[in-house]
Design a protein around this motif. Structure first.
Motif, PDB file in Angstrom:
ATOM      1  N   ARG A   1       0.916  -1.179   0.089  1.00  0.00           N
ATOM      2  CA  ARG A   1      -0.027  -0.027   0.115  1.00  0.00           C
ATOM      3  C   ARG A   1       0.749   1.150  -0.249  1.00  0.00           C
ATOM      4  O   ARG A   1       0.606   2.230  -0.732  1.00  0.00           O
ATOM      5  CB  ARG A   1      -0.926   0.083   1.350  1.00  0.00           C
ATOM      6  CG  ARG A   1      -2.077  -0.781   1.145  1.00  0.00           C
ATOM      7  CD  ARG A   1      -3.088  -0.575   2.171  1.00  0.00           C
ATOM      8  NE  ARG A   1      -2.746  -0.453   3.501  1.00  0.00           N
ATOM      9  CZ  ARG A   1      -2.564  -1.620   4.133  1.00  0.00           C
ATOM     10  NH1 ARG A   1      -2.957  -2.811   3.748  1.00  0.00           N
ATOM     11  NH2 ARG A   1      -2.178  -1.819   5.446  1.00  0.00           N
ATOM     12  N   ASP A   2       2.110   1.350   0.742  1.00  0.00           N
ATOM     13  CA  ASP A   2       2.511   2.582   0.796  1.00  0.00           C
ATOM     14  C   ASP A   2       3.686   2.617  -0.557  1.00  0.00           C
ATOM     15  O   ASP A   2       3.513   3.802  -0.885  1.00  0.00           O
ATOM     16  CB  ASP A   2       3.970   2.223   1.860  1.00  0.00           C
ATOM     17  CG  ASP A   2       3.144   2.124   3.258  1.00  0.00           C
ATOM     18  OD1 ASP A   2       2.208   2.736   3.440  1.00  0.00           O
ATOM     19  OD2 ASP A   2       4.044   1.960   4.453  1.00  0.00           O
ATOM     20  N   GLY A   3       3.762   1.520  -1.323  1.00  0.00           N
ATOM     21  CA  GLY A   3       4.505   1.620  -2.697  1.00  0.00           C
ATOM     22  C   GLY A   3       3.374   2.282  -3.649  1.00  0.00           C
ATOM     23  O   GLY A   3       3.529   3.162  -4.213  1.00  0.00           O
TER      24      GLY A   3
ATOM     25  N   ALA B   1       3.533   5.895  -5.460  1.00  0.00           N
ATOM     26  CA  ALA B   1       3.558   5.978  -6.927  1.00  0.00           C
ATOM     27  C   ALA B   1       2.735   6.921  -7.324  1.00  0.00           C
ATOM     28  O   ALA B   1       3.030   7.558  -8.500  1.00  0.00           O
ATOM     29  CB  ALA B   1       3.520   4.555  -7.457  1.00  0.00           C
ATOM     30  N   LYS B   2       1.607   7.147  -6.804  1.00  0.00           N
ATOM     31  CA  LYS B   2       0.623   8.140  -7.202  1.00  0.00           C
ATOM     32  C   LYS B   2       1.265   9.441  -7.026  1.00  0.00           C
ATOM     33  O   LYS B   2       0.658  10.218  -7.901  1.00  0.00           O
ATOM     34  CB  LYS B   2      -0.693   8.194  -5.993  1.00  0.00           C
ATOM     35  CG  LYS B   2      -1.491   6.903  -6.300  1.00  0.00           C
ATOM     36  CD  LYS B   2      -2.652   6.839  -5.246  1.00  0.00           C
ATOM     37  CE  LYS B   2      -3.465   5.666  -5.304  1.00  0.00           C
ATOM     38  NZ  LYS B   2      -4.508   5.648  -4.224  1.00  0.00           N
ATOM     39  N   THR B   3       2.003   9.888  -6.112  1.00  0.00           N
ATOM     40  CA  THR B   3       2.653  11.173  -6.234  1.00  0.00           C
ATOM     41  C   THR B   3       3.940  11.091  -6.944  1.00  0.00           C
ATOM     42  O   THR B   3       4.852  12.127  -6.844  1.00  0.00           O
ATOM     43  CB  THR B   3       2.791  11.670  -4.561  1.00  0.00           C
ATOM     44  OG1 THR B   3       3.741  10.759  -3.940  1.00  0.00           O
ATOM     45  CG2 THR B   3       1.467  11.779  -4.354  1.00  0.00           C
ATOM     46  N   SER B   4       4.585  10.069  -7.675  1.00  0.00           N
ATOM     47  CA  SER B   4       5.892   9.879  -8.254  1.00  0.00           C
ATOM     48  C   SER B   4       6.913  10.120  -7.334  1.00  0.00           C
ATOM     49  O   SER B   4       7.794  10.544  -7.748  1.00  0.00           O
ATOM     50  CB  SER B   4       5.633  11.059  -9.251  1.00  0.00           C
ATOM     51  OG  SER B   4       4.987  10.728 -10.419  1.00  0.00           O
ATOM     52  N   ASP B   5       6.497   9.818  -6.049  1.00  0.00           N
ATOM     53  CA  ASP B   5       7.819   9.761  -5.072  1.00  0.00           C
ATOM     54  C   ASP B   5       8.694   8.465  -5.403  1.00  0.00           C
ATOM     55  O   ASP B   5       8.392   7.670  -4.291  1.00  0.00           O
ATOM     56  CB  ASP B   5       7.174   9.843  -3.609  1.00  0.00           C
ATOM     57  CG  ASP B   5       8.371  10.176  -2.774  1.00  0.00           C
ATOM     58  OD1 ASP B   5       9.485   9.917  -3.027  1.00  0.00           O
ATOM     59  OD2 ASP B   5       8.216  10.434  -1.544  1.00  0.00           O
ATOM     60  N   TRP B   6       9.319   8.183  -6.112  1.00  0.00           N
ATOM     61  CA  TRP B   6      10.025   6.970  -6.441  1.00  0.00           C
ATOM     62  C   TRP B   6      10.991   6.536  -5.406  1.00  0.00           C
ATOM     63  O   TRP B   6      11.376   5.245  -5.402  1.00  0.00           O
ATOM     64  CB  TRP B   6      10.461   6.934  -7.747  1.00  0.00           C
ATOM     65  CG  TRP B   6       9.474   7.187  -8.803  1.00  0.00           C
ATOM     66  CD1 TRP B   6       9.358   8.397  -9.510  1.00  0.00           C
ATOM     67  CD2 TRP B   6       8.371   6.451  -9.387  1.00  0.00           C
ATOM     68  NE1 TRP B   6       8.226   8.249 -10.103  1.00  0.00           N
ATOM     69  CE2 TRP B   6       7.529   7.274 -10.204  1.00  0.00           C
ATOM     70  CE3 TRP B   6       7.934   5.146  -8.866  1.00  0.00           C
ATOM     71  CZ2 TRP B   6       6.385   6.682 -10.573  1.00  0.00           C
ATOM     72  CZ3 TRP B   6       7.020   4.587  -9.296  1.00  0.00           C
ATOM     73  CH2 TRP B   6       5.837   5.545 -10.275  1.00  0.00           C
ATOM     74  N   THR B   7      11.610   7.269  -4.599  1.00  0.00           N
ATOM     75  CA  THR B   7      12.743   7.116  -3.751  1.00  0.00           C
ATOM     76  C   THR B   7      11.682   6.353  -2.471  1.00  0.00           C
ATOM     77  O   THR B   7      12.100   5.397  -2.102  1.00  0.00           O
ATOM     78  CB  THR B   7      13.133   8.176  -3.211  1.00  0.00           C
ATOM     79  OG1 THR B   7      14.049   9.032  -4.214  1.00  0.00           O
ATOM     80  CG2 THR B   7      13.917   8.139  -1.748  1.00  0.00           C
ATOM     81  N   ALA B   8      10.431   7.037  -2.258  1.00  0.00           N
ATOM     82  CA  ALA B   8       9.603   6.304  -1.213  1.00  0.00           C
ATOM     83  C   ALA B   8       9.105   4.976  -1.911  1.00  0.00           C
ATOM     84  O   ALA B   8       8.772   3.882  -1.081  1.00  0.00           O
ATOM     85  CB  ALA B   8       8.545   7.149  -1.059  1.00  0.00           C
ATOM     86  N   VAL B   9       8.899   4.863  -3.069  1.00  0.00           N
ATOM     87  CA  VAL B   9       8.459   3.381  -3.667  1.00  0.00           C
ATOM     88  C   VAL B   9       9.676   2.512  -3.422  1.00  0.00           C
ATOM     89  O   VAL B   9       9.457   1.584  -2.986  1.00  0.00           O
ATOM     90  CB  VAL B   9       8.145   3.528  -5.186  1.00  0.00           C
ATOM     91  CG1 VAL B   9       7.911   2.077  -5.717  1.00  0.00           C
ATOM     92  CG2 VAL B   9       7.006   4.371  -5.410  1.00  0.00           C
ATOM     93  N   GLY B  10      10.834   3.074  -3.567  1.00  0.00           N
ATOM     94  CA  GLY B  10      12.128   2.040  -3.527  1.00  0.00           C
ATOM     95  C   GLY B  10      12.279   1.605  -1.767  1.00  0.00           C
ATOM     96  O   GLY B  10      12.409   0.464  -1.438  1.00  0.00           O
TER      97      GLY B  10
END
Length: 226
Positions: free
Chosen positions: A125-127, A131-140
């Motif tokens: 869910r966090d990923g 991703a919805k906000t294009s925060d790809w570091t947080a996706v990582g």
């Protein structure tokens, strides 16, 4: 080489209230490396970090030694301690360990009467939200947490501890990419597939999907490193 921003460490002081040991300090720094706050090549400043955490230089040096033993930090003579930068050979070796550890954890989980998928669900869910906000570091970061949750399904503290160290090293490779949708979005789809198989109790299928995922990720990181 840049020096790490340790401003957030002051928030971690409460974790040291019961024990100001080097092991606990190392655990905090390891988590900062795992979450990508401290990046490869950054200097781990003794005065900055000891002040932020409120620990002695001696305690901090002991924690640096622990991180060096875990291959997360390196001491350079007359320059200080730095977050380690890894090689192609490191990538290959780490993914050997990851396949053995994570896939083995799923095989062990299949033997248990019940498994708790809540941590893996939360990481996915966090990923998705990041991703919805294009925060790809947080996706990582969410991806790292997802794989830790898979290892934890084995119910073994030793497997979990091994995975924490291996994932902290893995995170050092993420600096090779540009934190783009193309790099991270396929990971989310694979996570969803693996989790769906686990929900259905198809551990063998989930394990096979995880093995393919790890081999693909290894190949991608090797390409980026070269």
């Amino acid at each position: 080489m840049s020096t790490v921003d340790a401003s957030g460490l002051e928030r971690e002081r409460h974790l040291l209230e019961r024990s100001g040991t080097a092991e606990r300090v190392a655990a905090i720094l390891r988590q900062y490396i795992t979450d990508g706050v401290f990046a490869p090549g950054e200097r781990l400043s003794e005065p900055v970090i000891s002040s932020a955490l409120g620990v002695s230089r001696n305690t901090l040096r002991e924690s640096f030694q622990l991180l060096a033993h875990e291959r997360l930090a390196v001491h350079e003579l007359n320059r200080g301690v730095f977050v380690r930068e890894l090689t192609t050979e490191d990538i290959e070796d780490l993914y050997v360990v990851r396949r053995a550890t994570e896939c083995g954890a799923l095989r062990r989980a299949a033997e248990l009467s019940t498994v708790d998928l809540s941590a893996a669900e939360a990481a996915l869910r966090d990923g998705r939200e990041a991703a919805k906000t294009s925060d790809w570091t947080a996706v990582g970061t969410a991806s790292i947490h997802f794989h830790q949750a898979l290892a934890d399904l084995a119910g073994s503290e030793r497997i979990s501890a091994t995975m924490r160290q291996v994932l902290a090293e893995t995170r050092l490779f993420f600096v090779l990419n540009e934190n783009t949708r193309e790099f991270y979005e396929p990971f989310l789809e694979c996570h969803e597939q693996i989790l769906e198989d686990l929900r259905r109790g198809r551990f063998d299928v989930a394990e096979a999907a995880l093995d393919r995922y790890l081999r693909d990720a290894e190949a991608l990181l090797i390409d980026l490193s070269e």
